[in-house]
Design a protein around this motif. Structure first.
Motif, PDB file in Angstrom:
ATOM      1  N   MET A 198     -12.052 -19.123 -40.082  1.00 26.00           N
ATOM      2  CA  MET A 198     -11.472 -17.859 -39.690  1.00 26.00           C
ATOM      3  C   MET A 198     -12.197 -17.389 -38.425  1.00 26.00           C
ATOM      4  O   MET A 198     -13.415 -17.265 -38.431  1.00 26.00           O
ATOM      5  N   PRO A 199     -11.464 -17.154 -37.349  1.00 31.95           N
ATOM      6  CA  PRO A 199     -12.135 -16.765 -36.098  1.00 31.95           C
ATOM      7  C   PRO A 199     -12.672 -15.331 -36.134  1.00 31.95           C
ATOM      8  O   PRO A 199     -11.950 -14.396 -36.467  1.00 31.95           O
ATOM      9  N   GLU A 200     -13.924 -15.212 -35.811  1.00 28.36           N
ATOM     10  CA  GLU A 200     -14.528 -13.886 -35.684  1.00 28.36           C
ATOM     11  C   GLU A 200     -13.976 -13.210 -34.439  1.00 28.36           C
ATOM     12  O   GLU A 200     -13.674 -13.871 -33.449  1.00 28.36           O
ATOM     13  N   THR A 201     -13.874 -11.916 -34.503  1.00 28.42           N
ATOM     14  CA  THR A 201     -13.385 -11.142 -33.375  1.00 28.42           C
ATOM     15  C   THR A 201     -14.346  -9.996 -33.125  1.00 28.42           C
ATOM     16  O   THR A 201     -14.814  -9.344 -34.063  1.00 28.42           O
ATOM     17  N   TYR A 202     -14.624  -9.764 -31.865  1.00 29.61           N
ATOM     18  CA  TYR A 202     -15.450  -8.622 -31.460  1.00 29.61           C
ATOM     19  C   TYR A 202     -14.588  -7.707 -30.627  1.00 29.61           C
ATOM     20  O   TYR A 202     -13.788  -8.163 -29.816  1.00 29.61           O
ATOM     21  N   TRP A 203     -14.747  -6.428 -30.837  1.00 29.09           N
ATOM     22  CA  TRP A 203     -13.956  -5.440 -30.100  1.00 29.09           C
ATOM     23  C   TRP A 203     -14.889  -4.335 -29.658  1.00 29.09           C
ATOM     24  O   TRP A 203     -15.774  -3.920 -30.374  1.00 29.09           O
TER      25      TRP A 203
ATOM     26  N   TYR B  53     -17.291  -5.586 -35.031  1.00 32.93           N
ATOM     27  CA  TYR B  53     -17.066  -6.929 -35.566  1.00 32.93           C
ATOM     28  C   TYR B  53     -15.909  -6.930 -36.560  1.00 32.93           C
ATOM     29  O   TYR B  53     -15.751  -6.003 -37.342  1.00 32.93           O
ATOM     30  N   SER B  54     -15.148  -7.999 -36.527  1.00 33.82           N
ATOM     31  CA  SER B  54     -14.151  -8.285 -37.553  1.00 33.82           C
ATOM     32  C   SER B  54     -14.191  -9.783 -37.832  1.00 33.82           C
ATOM     33  O   SER B  54     -14.285 -10.587 -36.896  1.00 33.82           O
ATOM     34  N   PRO B  55     -14.093 -10.184 -39.095  1.00 27.50           N
ATOM     35  CA  PRO B  55     -14.098 -11.612 -39.407  1.00 27.50           C
ATOM     36  C   PRO B  55     -12.756 -12.284 -39.131  1.00 27.50           C
ATOM     37  O   PRO B  55     -12.599 -13.477 -39.351  1.00 27.50           O
ATOM     38  N   SER B  56     -11.795 -11.526 -38.646  1.00 27.79           N
ATOM     39  CA  SER B  56     -10.446 -12.028 -38.437  1.00 27.79           C
ATOM     40  C   SER B  56      -9.850 -11.419 -37.174  1.00 27.79           C
ATOM     41  O   SER B  56     -10.254 -10.345 -36.735  1.00 27.79           O
TER      42      SER B  56
ATOM     43  N   ILE C  58      -7.377  -7.543 -36.040  1.00 24.64           N
ATOM     44  CA  ILE C  58      -7.592  -6.370 -35.184  1.00 24.64           C
ATOM     45  C   ILE C  58      -6.630  -6.384 -33.996  1.00 24.64           C
ATOM     46  O   ILE C  58      -6.158  -5.340 -33.549  1.00 24.64           O
ATOM     47  N   LYS C  59      -6.329  -7.579 -33.504  1.00 26.70           N
ATOM     48  CA  LYS C  59      -5.421  -7.703 -32.357  1.00 26.70           C
ATOM     49  C   LYS C  59      -4.014  -7.216 -32.680  1.00 26.70           C
ATOM     50  O   LYS C  59      -3.253  -6.883 -31.774  1.00 26.70           O
ATOM     51  N   GLU C  60      -3.662  -7.180 -33.959  1.00 26.94           N
ATOM     52  CA  GLU C  60      -2.337  -6.715 -34.371  1.00 26.94           C
ATOM     53  C   GLU C  60      -2.250  -5.189 -34.382  1.00 26.94           C
ATOM     54  O   GLU C  60      -1.156  -4.637 -34.397  1.00 26.94           O
ATOM     55  N   LEU C  61      -3.405  -4.539 -34.402  1.00 23.51           N
ATOM     56  CA  LEU C  61      -3.434  -3.087 -34.582  1.00 23.51           C
ATOM     57  C   LEU C  61      -3.892  -2.305 -33.360  1.00 23.51           C
ATOM     58  O   LEU C  61      -3.672  -1.093 -33.288  1.00 23.51           O
ATOM     59  N   PHE C  62      -4.558  -2.982 -32.441  1.00 30.44           N
ATOM     60  CA  PHE C  62      -5.123  -2.303 -31.277  1.00 30.44           C
ATOM     61  C   PHE C  62      -4.710  -3.005 -29.996  1.00 30.44           C
ATOM     62  O   PHE C  62      -4.578  -4.232 -29.961  1.00 30.44           O
ATOM     63  N   GLU C  63      -4.572  -2.217 -28.949  1.00 29.59           N
ATOM     64  CA  GLU C  63      -4.229  -2.724 -27.617  1.00 29.59           C
ATOM     65  C   GLU C  63      -5.363  -2.375 -26.658  1.00 29.59           C
ATOM     66  O   GLU C  63      -5.704  -1.191 -26.507  1.00 29.59           O
ATOM     67  N   PRO C  64      -5.973  -3.379 -26.027  1.00 24.03           N
ATOM     68  CA  PRO C  64      -7.046  -3.084 -25.068  1.00 24.03           C
ATOM     69  C   PRO C  64      -6.574  -2.115 -23.989  1.00 24.03           C
ATOM     70  O   PRO C  64      -5.432  -2.164 -23.529  1.00 24.03           O
TER      71      PRO C  64
ATOM     72  N   LEU D 253     -10.179   1.637 -26.862  1.00 26.32           N
ATOM     73  CA  LEU D 253     -10.457   0.221 -27.077  1.00 26.32           C
ATOM     74  C   LEU D 253     -10.581  -0.433 -25.704  1.00 26.32           C
ATOM     75  O   LEU D 253      -9.614  -0.494 -24.946  1.00 26.32           O
ATOM     76  N   LEU D 254     -11.784  -0.872 -25.392  1.00 23.38           N
ATOM     77  CA  LEU D 254     -12.046  -1.460 -24.076  1.00 23.38           C
ATOM     78  C   LEU D 254     -11.651  -2.914 -23.999  1.00 23.38           C
ATOM     79  O   LEU D 254     -11.207  -3.391 -22.953  1.00 23.38           O
ATOM     80  N   GLY D 255     -11.839  -3.643 -25.100  1.00 22.24           N
ATOM     81  CA  GLY D 255     -11.492  -5.060 -25.085  1.00 22.24           C
ATOM     82  C   GLY D 255     -11.686  -5.709 -26.425  1.00 22.24           C
ATOM     83  O   GLY D 255     -12.387  -5.184 -27.294  1.00 22.24           O
ATOM     84  N   ILE D 256     -11.055  -6.885 -26.571  1.00 22.39           N
ATOM     85  CA  ILE D 256     -11.153  -7.694 -27.788  1.00 22.39           C
ATOM     86  C   ILE D 256     -11.447  -9.118 -27.356  1.00 22.39           C
ATOM     87  O   ILE D 256     -10.808  -9.639 -26.435  1.00 22.39           O
ATOM     88  N   SER D 257     -12.418  -9.750 -28.014  1.00 27.83           N
ATOM     89  CA  SER D 257     -12.730 -11.143 -27.698  1.00 27.83           C
ATOM     90  C   SER D 257     -12.965 -11.922 -28.973  1.00 27.83           C
ATOM     91  O   SER D 257     -13.366 -11.372 -29.995  1.00 27.83           O
ATOM     92  N   ASP D 258     -12.684 -13.216 -28.893  1.00 27.93           N
ATOM     93  CA  ASP D 258     -12.913 -14.112 -30.031  1.00 27.93           C
ATOM     94  C   ASP D 258     -14.304 -14.710 -29.933  1.00 27.93           C
ATOM     95  O   ASP D 258     -14.890 -14.797 -28.913  1.00 27.93           O
TER      96      ASP D 258
END
Length: 95
Positions: free
Chosen positions: A1-6, A19-22, A25-31, A90-95
């Motif tokens: 499961m890809p970790e995600t940092y936002w 941190y999110s273990p999945s 988060i990308k489905e709920l937030f827009e950078p 939300l400034l950004g999301i990265s895997d």
């Protein structure tokens, strides 16, 4: 499961890496989008609970790190209770 940092910017201008273990988060937030604090909290709860549930479905145990992150977000948000117009960006999301 890809970790995600936002990364978010709180209403006081402080930035925080979350941190999110999945990638849910990308489905709920827009950078680049600012969310009223109640909406941000609602989305964070949904996202981190879904992420924890995905971990549970795959590994048989809920993700304590996701639930701890949610606890920290909720605790931090109390700094802005009663602050009219408080937004989290939300400034950004990265895997």
């Amino acid at each position: 499961m890809p970790e995600t940092y936002w990364t978010v910017r709180w209403p006081d201008g402080q930035e925080e890496r979350l941190y999110s273990p999945s990638t849910v988060i990308k489905e709920l937030f827009e950078p680049g989008t600012s969310y009223p604090l109640p909406d941000f909290l609602h989305r964070a709860r949904i996202g981190l609970e879904r992420a924890s549930n995905r971990v549970a479905a795959k590994y048989g145990l809920a993700c304590s790190a996701a639930l701890d992150q949610l606890d920290r977000i909720e605790a931090r948000s109390t700094d802005f209770n009663g602050q009219e117009g408080a937004e989290v960006t939300l400034l950004g999301i990265s895997d």
